[in-house]
Structure formats: C-alpha cells, structure tokens
Design a protein around this motif. Structure first.
Motif, mmCIF file in Angstrom:
data_model
loop_
_atom_site.group_PDB
_atom_site.id
_atom_site.type_symbol
_atom_site.label_atom_id
_atom_site.label_comp_id
_atom_site.label_asym_id
_atom_site.label_seq_id
_atom_site.Cartn_x
_atom_site.Cartn_y
_atom_site.Cartn_z
ATOM 1 N N GLY A 3 -68.850 -64.254 51.533
ATOM 2 C CA GLY A 3 -69.525 -64.001 52.801
ATOM 3 C C GLY A 3 -68.952 -62.834 53.563
ATOM 4 N N ASP A 4 -68.097 -62.044 52.945
ATOM 5 C CA ASP A 4 -67.479 -60.912 53.632
ATOM 6 C C ASP A 4 -68.542 -59.867 53.989
ATOM 7 N N PRO A 5 -68.420 -59.220 55.145
ATOM 8 C CA PRO A 5 -69.408 -58.186 55.503
ATOM 9 C C PRO A 5 -69.340 -56.936 54.633
ATOM 10 N N ASP A 6 -68.257 -56.750 53.912
ATOM 11 C CA ASP A 6 -68.096 -55.560 53.081
ATOM 12 C C ASP A 6 -68.603 -55.836 51.668
ATOM 13 N N ALA A 7 -69.485 -54.964 51.159
ATOM 14 C CA ALA A 7 -70.082 -55.167 49.837
ATOM 15 C C ALA A 7 -69.038 -55.122 48.730
ATOM 16 N N THR A 8 -68.032 -54.275 48.880
ATOM 17 C CA THR A 8 -66.991 -54.182 47.844
ATOM 18 C C THR A 8 -66.212 -55.479 47.743
ATOM 19 N N VAL A 9 -65.850 -56.051 48.881
ATOM 20 C CA VAL A 9 -65.114 -57.316 48.870
ATOM 21 C C VAL A 9 -65.969 -58.421 48.266
ATOM 22 N N ARG A 10 -67.245 -58.463 48.653
ATOM 23 C CA ARG A 10 -68.146 -59.485 48.076
ATOM 24 C C ARG A 10 -68.232 -59.322 46.562
ATOM 25 N N GLY A 11 -68.347 -58.073 46.105
ATOM 26 C CA GLY A 11 -68.439 -57.831 44.670
ATOM 27 C C GLY A 11 -67.175 -58.241 43.938
ATOM 28 N N GLN A 12 -66.012 -57.959 44.523
ATOM 29 C CA GLN A 12 -64.748 -58.363 43.901
ATOM 30 C C GLN A 12 -64.688 -59.881 43.737
ATOM 31 N N ALA A 13 -65.049 -60.581 44.816
ATOM 32 C CA ALA A 13 -65.005 -62.044 44.773
ATOM 33 C C ALA A 13 -66.020 -62.588 43.767
ATOM 34 N N ALA A 14 -67.206 -61.985 43.731
ATOM 35 C CA ALA A 14 -68.245 -62.463 42.821
ATOM 36 C C ALA A 14 -67.841 -62.287 41.364
ATOM 37 N N SER A 50 -71.671 -67.518 42.462
ATOM 38 C CA SER A 50 -71.425 -66.073 42.466
ATOM 39 C C SER A 50 -72.659 -65.268 42.092
ATOM 40 N N VAL A 51 -73.715 -65.931 41.587
ATOM 41 C CA VAL A 51 -74.885 -65.203 41.050
ATOM 42 C C VAL A 51 -75.514 -64.275 42.084
ATOM 43 N N PRO A 52 -75.840 -64.730 43.320
ATOM 44 C CA PRO A 52 -76.481 -63.810 44.273
ATOM 45 C C PRO A 52 -75.659 -62.560 44.543
ATOM 46 N N ALA A 53 -74.362 -62.722 44.724
ATOM 47 C CA ALA A 53 -73.519 -61.555 45.002
ATOM 48 C C ALA A 53 -73.408 -60.650 43.782
ATOM 49 N N LEU A 54 -73.389 -61.227 42.588
ATOM 50 C CA LEU A 54 -73.350 -60.414 41.372
ATOM 51 C C LEU A 54 -74.628 -59.599 41.217
ATOM 52 N N VAL A 55 -75.762 -60.233 41.482
ATOM 53 C CA VAL A 55 -77.030 -59.505 41.416
ATOM 54 C C VAL A 55 -77.061 -58.411 42.484
ATOM 55 N N VAL A 78 -54.453 -72.851 39.950
ATOM 56 C CA VAL A 78 -54.159 -72.953 41.384
ATOM 57 C C VAL A 78 -55.466 -73.286 42.098
ATOM 58 N N PRO A 79 -55.605 -74.484 42.671
ATOM 59 C CA PRO A 79 -56.919 -74.929 43.160
ATOM 60 C C PRO A 79 -57.439 -74.135 44.350
ATOM 61 N N GLU A 80 -56.562 -73.611 45.194
ATOM 62 C CA GLU A 80 -57.021 -72.914 46.405
ATOM 63 C C GLU A 80 -57.695 -71.584 46.102
ATOM 64 N N VAL A 81 -57.461 -71.040 44.904
ATOM 65 C CA VAL A 81 -57.978 -69.712 44.576
ATOM 66 C C VAL A 81 -59.499 -69.682 44.644
ATOM 67 N N THR A 82 -60.153 -70.643 44.015
ATOM 68 C CA THR A 82 -61.622 -70.649 43.985
ATOM 69 C C THR A 82 -62.193 -70.740 45.389
ATOM 70 N N ALA A 83 -61.586 -71.556 46.243
ATOM 71 C CA ALA A 83 -62.080 -71.704 47.616
ATOM 72 C C ALA A 83 -61.944 -70.396 48.391
ATOM 73 N N LEU A 84 -60.831 -69.702 48.215
ATOM 74 C CA LEU A 84 -60.627 -68.435 48.916
ATOM 75 C C LEU A 84 -61.622 -67.378 48.433
ATOM 76 N N LEU A 85 -61.860 -67.343 47.137
ATOM 77 C CA LEU A 85 -62.828 -66.388 46.601
ATOM 78 C C LEU A 85 -64.240 -66.718 47.078
ATOM 79 N N ALA A 86 -64.552 -67.994 47.179
ATOM 80 C CA ALA A 86 -65.871 -68.396 47.673
ATOM 81 C C ALA A 86 -66.058 -67.957 49.120
ATOM 82 N N ASP A 87 -65.003 -68.069 49.911
ATOM 83 C CA ASP A 87 -65.082 -67.587 51.297
ATOM 84 C C ASP A 87 -65.356 -66.087 51.341
ATOM 85 N N ALA A 88 -64.764 -65.352 50.411
ATOM 86 C CA ALA A 88 -64.925 -63.896 50.392
ATOM 87 C C ALA A 88 -66.346 -63.477 50.010
#
Length: 354
Positions: free
Chosen positions: A218-229, A240-245, A206-216
């Motif tokens: 930039g979420d202000p919540d660290a948990t959401v950023r970590g989930q997306a990363a 995803s590397v910066p958010a994973l680190v 599903v092509p839209e999935v990656t774009a939606l996760l990439a948007d996440a």
C-alpha cells in the motif's frame, strides 16, 4: 562585599573571580584598607551577566565584547552559537550511537570493542569499496549489533554495499527486522526503497516478514510497491498479483514481474486471478501500445490455453503494434505446442532476448 562572600553568593569560585579581574572582565569597584577586593552590588550583577552569557557558549572574549561594545549585536552571534551547538549535538549523538552499538555487541574484551569500532569506521568511509569490505571482512568471532547493520543498509546508496549489508543482516536471522520495519515506514521514500529489499532478504521462516511486505503493497511509491510485490510473489502470496500487474503496466522490472506472475499461476493455483488482472489492464489501456505490449509479454508466460486465446484475439487488435507482437507470440506458442515443449519462452525484453 569581599571576594569570599561574592563566591558564596554567586557560585563562582574565588579562582575564577580573580581570573575575571586579571582579564578586566569583572573588576571590583574598590579595595579595603587591607587591600582586599571589595565588590559592589553592580559588580555582582556583572558577574551574573558574565555567567549567563557563558552558559550560552560564548567565549570570555565574546562576553567582554557583548558587555562593552554597543555595536556588538546578538543576532549574528546567536546564529553561530546555534550552528555550533547543533554540530556538537550531532557529534554527541554519533558518540552515543557508537557506545550503544558497542554495548549491544557485549564484547568480552577490548579486542571485541576495537573490532566493532573498526566496522563502524569502515561503514562510515566515503569509499564504497571500503564500506563493502568492512561488511564482508568482519570477524565471525565478534558479534556485530544488527541495529548497526540495519542503520547502515537504510542509509546506503551504493547497490553493491547495500547488497552486502542485506546479506549480513539475513545471516543474523530476524534480529534486525524491527529497525528495518521503522525504515519501511519512514517519510523518506529513499529509506523505504532500501528497507523493503532488506526485509525481503530476511529468511522466509521469520513470520513478521510477510506482514511487513504486505503493508508495503500500500505504499504511495510505485517502486516500493513493486519491490514488495516481487518479494511476496516469490513467496507464493496471491495478494501480490495486482501490484505485480501494475509493475508490468508501468514498465518497472516488468520482465521480472511477468516471470513471478507466471510462477504464481503455474505453482500456486493463481492462474485465473493473474489472467483476469492482465485482461482487465489490457481493456483499461486501449490507447497505449507500450503498456499493452508489456501485458501481452506477460500473457505469453502463463500456462494453459486461456492466455493463448487472449493472445489470438490480440493478434487481430486495432493497434497494429500490439497485433504484430501478439501474432508473434501466438506463433511461438504454436511452435512450442507442436514440439510438445513446456519450458519457458524466450521473448523480447527478457534477459536472453534483448
């Protein structure tokens, strides 16, 4: 004015006017010689007052009190009416959503309607076990509207039920993605934390999935950023590397994040990017032992000699705790090198080394 004329002028039926008379709510001021009801202009105004108050939801008893009792003030009653109206609207909205869900399932017969209603009732249960059973036991021959499943997963607090809902949504392909995308942009952080894992569980094609996760990311919540990363890292996305680190630094799912970073470095040509990000964070947290130890643990997962060189330098770190951990990891890497092993390292904090 006779009752028929009053009914035509006021729009209130003669039957209702007689009922008002019997209750003493609006009594005609006079009678004709033939004993017919005769309403004065004041009587007609009172009828309009009665109808106006009834339009607000007052009962006839409350209307009578409002018109006759000077102590009967509107403040408290209007507040009650507002709450009753809100409750009624909530029930109406719930009914509307149910009808839309049934309509979306395009049932062939009443059996299909009843199956969808049964699912809705199960998902609305106070019992987490019943909600989970409602998802897992649904009939395959009755299509379930994905909007219903998406709405349920965005509202579900129990992790087991949420997992079942994500599984059911993923089986439906990308049809529920639009509703999940709305959830990922919700002002409620709890809804966003439920939406992102559900988006991540969607099929990779599903092509839209990656774009939606990439948007996440930039979420202000660290948990959401970590989930997306984590989800993007598993898909091999270097962004995803910066958010994973950052996840490693903060200690939220740091072991899992380190494993994903290692996979990115090993299988997706991101070794230099990952190593640089980890080294930069080590330099940025010189006074924080716990964070630097977690970063060292992430380094030991990386392929190649560059990460081991960083660990060797850390073995002489000014922070004794960091130095001890780094030296231990250097010993593990040396032992693995002597044996010619290239498999993963069991390290403190991992599922096998706790």
């Amino acid at each position: 004015m006779l009752i028929g004329d009053v009914a035509r002028q006021s729009g209130v039926s003669t039957r209702v006017l007689r009922h008002y008379d019997a209750l003493g709510l609006v009594r005609p001021s006079g009678r004709t010689t033939g004993n017919y009801r005769e309403y004065s202009a004041e009587d007609v105004r009172r009828i309009f007052h009665v109808e106006s108050l009834r339009s607000l939801g007052l009962s006839l008893k409350q209307v009578a009190r409002a018109l006759e009792d000077p102590a009967f003030t509107p403040a408290a009653l209007v507040g009650d009416l507002i709450r009753w109206a809100e409750d009624r609207l909530a029930r109406e909205r719930e009914l509307l959503e149910r009808l839309r869900a049934i309509d979306a399932s395009a049932p062939d017969g009443w059996h299909g309607v009843l199956r969808v209603v049964e699912l809705m009732q199960g998902l609305g249960s106070a019992s987490a076990a019943r909600r989970q059973q409602a998802v897992l036991a649904r009939s395959e021959d009755v299509p379930v509207p994905v909007e219903l499943l998406a709405g349920a997963v965005l509202a579900e607090a129990d992790p087991h039920v949420a997992g079942a809902l994500r599984w059911a949504l993923a089986r439906a392909g990308g049809d529920g993605l639009a509703a999940l995308a709305v959830g990922a942009r919700s002002e409620d952080v709890a809804v966003r934390r439920r939406a992102v894992p559900a988006i991540a569980a969607m099929p990779e094609e599903v092509p839209e999935v990656t774009a939606l996760l990439a948007d996440a990311l930039g979420d202000p919540d660290a948990t959401v950023r970590g989930q997306a990363a984590l989800a993007l890292g598993r898909r091999g996305v270097p962004a995803s590397v910066p958010a994973l680190v950052g996840t490693v630094v903060e200690g939220h799912n740091d072991v899992e994040a380190a494993e994903v970073l290692a996979a990115l470095a090993r299988d997706h040509g991101s070794a230099d990017v990952v190593l640089t990000a980890l080294v930069d964070e080590l330099a940025a947290h010189t006074g924080d032992s716990a964070r630097r130890i977690r970063l060292a643990q992430a380094l030991v997962e990386l392929p190649g000699t560059a990460a081991s060189d960083v660990l060797r330098r850390l073995a002489g770190d000014d922070d004794p705790a960091v130095a001890v951990v780094a030296a231990a990891f250097v010993g593990v890497l040396d032992e693995r090198s002597r044996k010619g092993e290239d498999d993963g390292v069991r390290r403190p904090g991992s599922a096998d080394g706790r």
